[in-house]
Design a protein around this motif. Structure first.
Motif, short mmCIF file in Angstrom:
data_model
loop_
_atom_site.label_atom_id
_atom_site.label_comp_id
_atom_site.label_asym_id
_atom_site.label_seq_id
_atom_site.Cartn_x
_atom_site.Cartn_y
_atom_site.Cartn_z
N GLN A 38 5.03 9.00 -2.99
CA GLN A 38 4.16 10.13 -3.29
C GLN A 38 3.19 10.37 -2.13
OE1 GLN A 38 1.12 9.60 -6.34
NE2 GLN A 38 1.64 11.60 -7.23
N PHE A 39 2.58 9.29 -1.63
CA PHE A 39 1.64 9.40 -0.52
C PHE A 39 2.31 9.88 0.76
CE2 PHE A 39 -1.47 7.41 -3.11
CZ PHE A 39 -2.69 7.52 -2.47
N VAL A 46 -3.17 3.68 10.32
CA VAL A 46 -2.86 2.65 9.33
C VAL A 46 -3.17 1.29 9.95
CG1 VAL A 46 -1.07 1.60 7.88
CG2 VAL A 46 -1.09 4.09 8.28
N HIS A 47 -4.16 0.59 9.38
CA HIS A 47 -4.63 -0.68 9.93
C HIS A 47 -4.07 -1.90 9.21
CE1 HIS A 47 -7.78 0.83 12.71
NE2 HIS A 47 -7.93 1.81 11.84
N SER A 48 -3.33 -1.70 8.12
CA SER A 48 -2.90 -2.84 7.31
C SER A 48 -1.40 -2.84 7.06
CB SER A 48 -3.63 -2.83 5.95
OG SER A 48 -3.16 -3.87 5.12
N PHE A 49 -0.85 -4.05 6.95
CA PHE A 49 0.55 -4.23 6.62
C PHE A 49 0.80 -4.00 5.13
CE2 PHE A 49 4.16 -7.12 5.56
CZ PHE A 49 5.13 -6.55 6.38
N GLN A 50 -0.25 -4.11 4.32
CA GLN A 50 -0.13 -3.90 2.88
C GLN A 50 -0.10 -2.40 2.59
OE1 GLN A 50 0.93 -7.05 2.00
NE2 GLN A 50 -0.07 -6.57 0.09
N LEU A 51 1.05 -1.88 2.21
CA LEU A 51 1.18 -0.44 2.00
C LEU A 51 0.20 0.10 0.97
CD1 LEU A 51 5.00 0.39 2.09
CD2 LEU A 51 3.30 0.55 3.91
N ALA A 52 -0.12 -0.71 -0.04
CA ALA A 52 -1.01 -0.24 -1.10
C ALA A 52 -2.37 0.19 -0.56
CB ALA A 52 -1.18 -1.32 -2.17
N THR A 53 -2.80 -0.40 0.56
CA THR A 53 -4.10 -0.07 1.13
C THR A 53 -4.15 1.35 1.67
OG1 THR A 53 -4.33 -2.39 1.76
CG2 THR A 53 -5.89 -0.84 2.74
N TYR A 54 -3.02 1.85 2.19
CA TYR A 54 -2.99 3.18 2.80
C TYR A 54 -2.01 4.14 2.14
CZ TYR A 54 -5.98 1.51 6.52
OH TYR A 54 -7.05 1.03 7.23
N PHE A 55 -1.23 3.63 1.17
CA PHE A 55 -0.25 4.48 0.49
C PHE A 55 -0.29 4.31 -1.02
CE2 PHE A 55 1.26 4.12 4.78
CZ PHE A 55 1.82 5.36 5.08
N GLY A 56 -1.35 3.70 -1.55
CA GLY A 56 -1.52 3.58 -2.99
C GLY A 56 -0.39 2.85 -3.69
N THR A 57 -0.31 3.05 -5.00
CA THR A 57 0.71 2.38 -5.80
C THR A 57 2.05 3.10 -5.78
OG1 THR A 57 -0.07 3.54 -7.76
CG2 THR A 57 -1.00 1.35 -7.35
N ASP A 58 2.06 4.32 -5.25
CA ASP A 58 3.30 5.09 -5.15
C ASP A 58 3.45 5.60 -3.71
OD1 ASP A 58 5.47 6.76 -5.33
OD2 ASP A 58 4.78 7.85 -7.11
N PRO A 59 3.92 4.74 -2.79
CA PRO A 59 4.01 5.12 -1.39
C PRO A 59 4.84 6.37 -1.13
CG PRO A 59 4.25 2.75 -1.61
CD PRO A 59 4.28 3.32 -3.00
#
Length: 355
Positions: A124-125, A109-122
């Motif tokens: 679920q991811f 995981v390279h980003s602090f923004q969860l949406a980048t690596y965990f989509g709109t439903d973290p």
């Protein structure tokens, strides 16, 4: 597995990781999804992007992923380190249950923004990350966020590395006109990098009156917007825009200081890269990254508030206070020793051999 080896900090870090693992004695294979290779790497390259057609289809995408699955089996791959952003649940379910079925995996995981690596439903991811041998994050700030918001198991911090050979690349001719300048480089994406704020801060500082210009290096969707902003602030003649280059190091090495004004980062390699070349930095103290790299008034300045006057004061002080600048310059290279390829490569070796 990565999108490419061609642009951005995550791509450069992936290429560096291949070299570190190769030096540690691992057999390394790299699969990329886009035909773009600019950074030196080690190992065998499977360039799936070279198989893309201008008019791509769902079937052709499936066939490329089937090729990846077969490649993993035929080469006897033991473990997959996946660097791709992950924001489509059905696609990642396909990777997990088909492409990587039966394999050990590490997602990075390279980003602090969860949406980048965990989509709109973290949440679920989270189910897709749980089977990982380990999930690697590139900063303590990201780990804290995953621990707090997702309680994701088996998360380890392994920083990105810098390459000492960048000092040799820095000796090549620079694109910048002669003179003293502050530098910001990366994607020209104002929503993330907030370069409008940097332009406003530079305007407020009036540093051009002391012979200091501002250089913005990179490409992106907001180039026209930022040039218009410079024009509106009447600083066009003092701001130089340079295109993206895979070798930014000569421009970095000749800067007075490098600035970072992003709204968020994962682990801002621009700071590590600059410090590794002996160049002080001035950075906003955003939620994750800078405070793990910048030692205030020792190798740079951390600005706690996103206020134009505060940041203008910081870049002004870094430019006019010779003693501060020389002190930060002297401590720059030693301050990033823990991000060397040797140190980070050893951290990866321990993680993978204990997996």
């Amino acid at each position: 597995v990565a999108i490419s080896l061609g642009e951005g900090g995550a791509d450069r870090s992936c290429a560096l990781l291949s070299r570190m693992l190769d030096e540690q004695g691992f057999e390394v294979h790299i699969a990329i999804l886009t035909d773009l290779v600019n950074f030196p790497y080690a190992g065998t390259l499977l360039n799936l992007g070279a198989l893309k057609l201008e008019k791509d289809s769902f079937l052709r995408r499936f066939l490329r992923l089937r090729k990846l699955k077969r490649y993993l089996k035929e080469e006897g791959i033991d473990l997959v380190i996946d660097h791709r952003p992950k924001n489509n649940y059905q696609r990642e379910l396909f990777y997990r249950n088909y492409v990587y079925k039966g394999l050990s995996t590490v997602y990075v995981v390279h980003s602090f923004q969860l949406a980048t690596y965990f989509g709109t439903d973290p949440q679920q991811f989270k189910k897709l990350y749980t089977p990982n041998t380990t999930t690697v994050v590139v900063s303590e700030g990201i780990k804290e966020k995953l621990d707090t918001e997702l309680q994701l198991p088996k998360v380890e911090v392994v920083y990105n590395a810098f390459d000492a050979s960048w000092n040799l690349q820095a000796q090549q001719a620079s694109q910048v006109k002669d003179g003293s300048y502050l530098l910001s480089y990366g994607r020209l994406d104002d929503d993330v990098k907030d370069l409008s704020f940097l332009l406003e801060s530079y305007h407020h500082s009036r540093l051009w009156e002391q012979g200091c210009s501002l250089v913005l290096m990179g490409e992106g969707k907001d180039e026209y917007k930022l040039k218009s902003k410079a024009k509106d602030l009447s600083i066009t003649e003092h701001v130089q825009f340079l295109p993206y280059t895979s070798n930014p190091f000569p421009v970095i090495a000749n800067a007075h200081a490098v600035c970072l004004t992003s709204h968020w980062e994962g682990f801002p390699m621009v700071l590590v890269e600059s410090l590794s070349l002996g160049i002080p930095v001035v950075s906003l103290d955003i939620e994750t990254g800078p405070s793990e790299i910048v030692q205030h008034r020792k190798n740079g300045l951390l600005v706690s508030e996103r206020r134009v006057a505060a940041f203008a004061g910081a870049i002004g002080e870094m430019y006019t206070d010779r003693e501060l600048h020389e002190n930060c310059k002297a401590h720059a290279k030693p301050s990033v020793s823990k991000f060397s390829m040797t140190a980070v490569g050893e951290a990866w070796r321990k993680l993978l051999t204990n997996a």
